[in-house]
Design an enzyme around this catalytic site. Sequence first.
Site, PDB file in Angstrom:
ATOM      1  N   GLU D  60       0.831  -1.200   0.000  1.00 57.57           N
ATOM      2  CA  GLU D  60       0.000   0.000   0.000  1.00 57.57           C
ATOM      3  C   GLU D  60       0.864   1.248   0.000  1.00 57.57           C
ATOM      4  O   GLU D  60       0.492   2.275  -0.574  1.00 57.57           O
ATOM      5  CB  GLU D  60      -0.953  -0.010   1.209  1.00 57.57           C
ATOM      6  CG  GLU D  60      -2.063  -1.059   1.129  1.00 57.57           C
ATOM      7  CD  GLU D  60      -1.599  -2.472   1.395  1.00 57.57           C
ATOM      8  OE1 GLU D  60      -0.466  -2.635   1.906  1.00 57.57           O
ATOM      9  OE2 GLU D  60      -2.349  -3.426   1.092  1.00 57.57           O
ATOM     10  N   HIS D 129     -11.267  -6.628   8.567  1.00 60.43           N
ATOM     11  CA  HIS D 129     -12.005  -6.481   7.312  1.00 60.43           C
ATOM     12  C   HIS D 129     -13.310  -5.747   7.577  1.00 60.43           C
ATOM     13  O   HIS D 129     -14.318  -6.009   6.938  1.00 60.43           O
ATOM     14  CB  HIS D 129     -12.281  -7.854   6.663  1.00 60.43           C
ATOM     15  CG  HIS D 129     -11.058  -8.600   6.237  1.00 60.43           C
ATOM     16  ND1 HIS D 129     -10.292  -9.323   7.108  1.00 60.43           N
ATOM     17  CD2 HIS D 129     -10.452  -8.708   5.029  1.00 60.43           C
ATOM     18  CE1 HIS D 129      -9.267  -9.870   6.457  1.00 60.43           C
ATOM     19  NE2 HIS D 129      -9.339  -9.511   5.200  1.00 60.43           N
TER      20      HIS D 129
HETATM   21  C1  LIG Z   1      -1.388  -5.006   4.183  1.00 57.47           C
HETATM   22  C2  LIG Z   1      -2.330  -5.917   3.472  1.00 57.47           C
HETATM   23  N1  LIG Z   1      -2.721  -5.620   2.247  1.00 57.47           N
HETATM   24  C3  LIG Z   1      -3.584  -6.416   1.590  1.00 57.47           C
HETATM   25  C4  LIG Z   1      -4.071  -7.541   2.161  1.00 57.47           C
HETATM   26  C5  LIG Z   1      -5.061  -8.450   1.404  1.00 57.47           C
HETATM   27  N2  LIG Z   1      -4.425  -9.730   1.143  1.00 57.47           N
HETATM   28  C6  LIG Z   1      -4.623 -10.786   1.959  1.00 57.47           C
HETATM   29  S1  LIG Z   1      -3.627 -12.052   1.574  1.00 57.47           S
HETATM   30  C7  LIG Z   1      -2.978 -11.253   0.249  1.00 57.47           C
HETATM   31  C8  LIG Z   1      -1.945 -11.925  -0.590  1.00 57.47           C
HETATM   32  C9  LIG Z   1      -0.820 -12.458   0.209  1.00 57.47           C
HETATM   33  O1  LIG Z   1       0.041 -13.165  -0.619  1.00 57.47           O
HETATM   34  P1  LIG Z   1       1.273 -13.981  -0.041  1.00 57.47           P
HETATM   35  O2  LIG Z   1       2.093 -13.117   0.843  1.00 57.47           O
HETATM   36  O3  LIG Z   1       1.958 -14.602  -1.196  1.00 57.47           O
HETATM   37  O4  LIG Z   1       0.641 -15.090   0.888  1.00 57.47           O
HETATM   38  P2  LIG Z   1      -0.368 -16.248   0.492  1.00 57.47           P
HETATM   39  O5  LIG Z   1      -1.735 -15.725   0.715  1.00 57.47           O
HETATM   40  O6  LIG Z   1      -0.096 -16.624  -0.925  1.00 57.47           O
HETATM   41  O7  LIG Z   1      -0.063 -17.359   1.437  1.00 57.47           O
HETATM   42  C10 LIG Z   1      -3.524  -9.988   0.142  1.00 57.47           C
HETATM   43  C11 LIG Z   1      -3.188  -8.997  -0.910  1.00 57.47           C
HETATM   44  C12 LIG Z   1      -3.637  -7.818   3.466  1.00 57.47           C
HETATM   45  N3  LIG Z   1      -4.045  -8.901   4.138  1.00 57.47           N
HETATM   46  N4  LIG Z   1      -2.766  -6.999   4.089  1.00 57.47           N
END
Ligand SMILES: Cc1ncc(C[n+]2csc(CCOP(=O)(O)OP(=O)(O)O)c2C)c(N)n1
Lengths: 359, 359, 325, 325
Positions: D60, D129
Amino acid sequence: MAKSAGAPAGEMLPSTDGIPPADLLRAYATMVLARTVDERCLTLQRQGRIGFYVPMQGQEAAQVGCAWALRPEDWIFPAYRELAVALVRGITVRTLLDQFIGSAADESKGRQMPNHYGYRRFNYVTASSPVGTQISHAVGAAMAARRKGDAIVTVTFFGDGTTSSNDFHAGLNFAGVFRAPTIFFCQNNQWAISMPRDRQTRSSTLAEKAVAYGFPGVVVDGSDVNAVYRAVVAARERALAGEGPTLIEAQVYRLGPHSTSDDPRRYRTDEELAAWKEKDPLARLKHELRESGLLDDAADARIWETAKEAVAAAVKEAEAQPPVDPMTLFDDTFATRTPQLEAERTEFGELLRQGVLHP
Amino acid sequence: MAKSAGAPAGEMLPSTDGIPPADLLRAYATMVLARTVDERCLTLQRQGRIGFYVPMQGQEAAQVGCAWALRPEDWIFPAYRELAVALVRGITVRTLLDQFIGSAADESKGRQMPNHYGYRRFNYVTASSPVGTQISHAVGAAMAARRKGDAIVTVTFFGDGTTSSNDFHAGLNFAGVFRAPTIFFCQNNQWAISMPRDRQTRSSTLAEKAVAYGFPGVVVDGSDVNAVYRAVVAARERALAGEGPTLIEAQVYRLGPHSTSDDPRRYRTDEELAAWKEKDPLARLKHELRESGLLDDAADARIWETAKEAVAAAVKEAEAQPPVDPMTLFDDTFATRTPQLEAERTEFGELLRQGVLHP
Amino acid sequence: MTELTLVQAVNRGLAQAMREDPDVLVLGEDVGVNGGVFRATDGLLKEFGADRVVDTPLSETGIVGTAIGMALYGLKPVAEIQFMDFIYPAFDQIVSELAKFRFRSGGQYPCHVVIRTPYGGGIKGGLYHSQSAEAYFAHTAGIKVVIPSTPADAKGLLLTAVHDPDPVLFMEPKRIYRSITGEVPDGDHRVPFGSARVVREGSDVSILAYGAMVPVAVTAAEQLANEKIQAEVVDLRTLVPLDEASVLATVEKTGRCVILHEAPRFCGYGAELAAIVAEKALYSLKSPIVRVTGYDTPFPYALEHLYLPNVERLVHAVRGSMAAG
Amino acid sequence: MTELTLVQAVNRGLAQAMREDPDVLVLGEDVGVNGGVFRATDGLLKEFGADRVVDTPLSETGIVGTAIGMALYGLKPVAEIQFMDFIYPAFDQIVSELAKFRFRSGGQYPCHVVIRTPYGGGIKGGLYHSQSAEAYFAHTAGIKVVIPSTPADAKGLLLTAVHDPDPVLFMEPKRIYRSITGEVPDGDHRVPFGSARVVREGSDVSILAYGAMVPVAVTAAEQLANEKIQAEVVDLRTLVPLDEASVLATVEKTGRCVILHEAPRFCGYGAELAAIVAEKALYSLKSPIVRVTGYDTPFPYALEHLYLPNVERLVHAVRGSMAAG
Ligand SMILES: Cc1ncc(C[n+]2csc(CCOP(=O)(O)OP(=O)(O)O)c2C)c(N)n1
Ligand SMILES: Cc1ncc(C[n+]2csc(CCOP(=O)(O)OP(=O)(O)O)c2C)c(N)n1
Ligand SMILES: [Mg+2]
Ligand SMILES: [Mg+2]
């Protein structure tokens, strides 16, 4: 003297060369001018004539070498210590002093502390204090320029300490992913206030942090104006060829205090300072110019004298400017005042008229 | 079956070996249990019996391999997808289901969405949703443990996308500078919701980002439970020897959706999924166990059956738990309620009593 | 008792806490070798060593994030944010993590971090060395917000903060770091949270203030006394928890309420004070509530003296409040 | 006119803006290929290409920082923050940079970024959320804060936001993304900032609300009408700039003021509304101001239905307001 500054003219030279010989004396004069402004401002601050100052002595070659490699259309996103970059851009000493004093003549309306300036007409973006925030701006602007079809680069300046910031990480990562035409110019002046470079991070160089973002990082001797120039020209060519960003680490030393609020004797030794003074970038370029017959003692003295006179004249003019009009306080929070701001402004004007508040 | 999980006993083996043969079947059973819980919870969510779910299929070997290399005293700072880590720790399916359902039996009082659990008695720190924030916590806890003279490590889990977060940068940099005994365990499951790994960052591996912080980064095949185990044992030894942190990138694949709110067909192909299904970590370990004569079809079937029964029993128990007591809403914002919270609580109780609000 | 400046009182408070409890440690930018840019941590490195006075890399995210990790493990970290204007890179850690850890874990993970930070205007610091950001944190459930206005309170509230089981944001009015001195009790002096201080009694109008605005309120009250207006000045000391009883008591006593703070007015802390009074002491009010605050612009540089609420503006506002109703 | 849900109206608004002005682009996590986790940007990638619908890395800080750079250079970026709960990593960029660029540069550098973000409770999203963080931004001088409550306003206010010369935080009530539909004008429909909407006229009491609380207020007002209590419901639409005149007008008309929002009460946006009324319409008040809000705890999961203000709680509060005074 102010005219000695300004962006270089003519074709860009192939990247193996340094600053064009015809420009070298002007480059030197700009470094001398920067040093002169710097020393004068430290005095002005001590005398209470400006409120605060961030000196940049020791970083002149890095800044001039970098700025000389750019075109006026390239956008600059500075930190707060890039005086010589501003001078190369053609921003006059008088203009800068208007900002340091914060008078009505300041193009930013006296809104910020000294050293936090910016001028749209020079593509020199207004600085803020939080370190690093400018880095991702440079990336966004580079993406925007590319989208608009403008063949320019953006260059952002920051210090060794700022490599620890959130925006360093986000900005370089975005730049890598989007192959932004951005040059990340890190002036590693060995200190972040009292924190030495080695305790800021364990990477062996700062340049190698670029590995994490998938683009090149190079180390350059920041006391060598030509070496810096070459590195920036190469990075600029890369960027314009669509090959993406470059991180440049210019190794320099902050010869003065962090700012006029700082006492560096609390955290570093006289020996360290003395050793780096040996590598003073001004002395180095002067030596080279003398070696190549471009400068003699008399000419050098004239350059210093011209700088001094220019600065003295600028100080005089700047100090004669009227103070900021109080009513401007309510401008520029928004493009047009909201009803709330309009009401506050009216009340404020009333307080001034009634003599409750004193401009 | 719940007993098949739990931290490994006995001396830590030299780091060149995999999971001790005597433990391997238990490790496999834990992977099977994780897969079973996962599939059951996807169904429970579809049926509206739990509100949300984050599956982890495809990441079982990475999680079990990592967790098996740790001691119960080591602190875990998870993201939200580490079901198998929790099971290795000895956290029971029933305990987890209490959290997923958010009943009065939930040790966190029904405060969070499913998958956001934590248990102090298991040194498994309560997860949050913002990605990456746990990373710097792990570093601070490691520094604290060292200061208190505790010979433990902290391990933090995160995904490929999370390498772009602020806390990844800050946490790894602090860990490098302070040589924190922390293991950074990145499960690169190739996707951050719809963002593929290659568009997340241009570095060629995620492990190589450790260069920027001056400590080793290693890539390991996350479908190979023994390879992961070895990497973590080595990192743990390094950390305890005072040599600092390690970044481990376990390359895996998220076989399911990002969460029950996600439809992965919008952004990835069936072919890609099929190719990775070939590398299913459960199939792989099963094959190895069969080759070495530790498992036959009948025993395998029993393991699956046992897991299914254990999960069914846990669901039944968990669903019989009473709902959260409404009055607990006002606990734990602070250790003791402020006068403001006390007043809100009184008013709230009054609304419940008057039937304005319905528990 | 020792005569100290406010910043010295902070320094003594830290030293006191660290001497008493080996789990207390200090971390931040330039807090060690340099003793802090305002010298609040001067001498601590020498007395307690680099293990407990930790110079960190330049990352507020990292400072607060690691402090949280330390607290989870059982230490009592006191993190310094060099200027409050630089707390925003740590905002996610503070709002998402620090303030919510106890709640989200059902009480399993308390998170007793103290964040000290100099705040406020009056030092010609412009936009980024002058902000008063208390409202952001006062609105964030789960974190206490404390602002001393005297050397004695600086030490006493800081010691309470260090031993408090909850996260505390400790805002230090840097403008009066050295401009005022006062007697400070030696040893383990503690001032409880949630108990406002009536700095000056009065029957005509209540002035609610905190931090660097308290001396402004007192000077104004003294001037107003010459006009036979007796202003009661209340120093809130802790914004969270708020001593609502004292706020209501003074307004019920005087019937007039003037609220003073440096931060911009819109959605500032003063709004909450006004709302509470309007909800719970409406019938006591003889005239409309008045807020004397910073304007709803970023903090300026050249015009700082006109932006910051001062004695003149406050006196004028109080006169207005007296004339109305 | 087309019958749309609120999230569809957002989508059409974005498409409209992008068709009209090639400088408008969208960036954020999962906004492209995936069409946004709520599908607000569905179809835009196909129509406008990856150059203008930019899937970003997970940061962000980076999203808002690069959007600022784009705006400085002359584009009109619309950044999406996936959930408002995840806006905090961008807080520094928003508060220190976005909101202050124009001011600190003396007007040289406007910074017209729109940040869209779904906010609020009601979807069983727990602590992270569900948040309604409007007060932080409303207190930040230099950024406008807009919250639509109907499909038509969603499109109309969004188009105004995209063409506004200032930064705008555009908060979308995700709870009613799909639960309500309404007629939305086709084409370049714009709703001006700073003009509240009287959703329902009434003479007995004023209910001030915004976003997902507006339908709650309307339902409550309908119930109250059965008891012969005529509630006037005002939808603020833009929190900054606030249509203060409409707020004062309704309170002066009814003499009673009930303020409704999801966010925690303490230092919430409702405090400012209460303060303004207490300053400027005190003498019209027949009874104390009442705030019906989220409680001063983090947002819960299992107890969400009791945390969120609902019709019952509002009706009860209005009755209380009518009975008092
Ligand atoms: C600061 C933040 N921005 C956006 C989100 C929304 N979000 C939840 S999981 C995710 C992707 C995470 O990807 P990764 O780090 O590869 O972990 P994975 O879910 O693949 O295990 C996003 C964008 C969040 N949880 N926190
Ligand atoms: C986010 C943030 N935190 C703290 C500060 C206070 N501060 C100002 S400059 C500085 C050190 C910067 O070091 P470096 O990046 O090396 O740049 P230099 O000053 O050496 O040119 C610090 C800590 C700040 N300006 N911004
Ligand atoms: Mg430096
Ligand atoms: Mg992933």
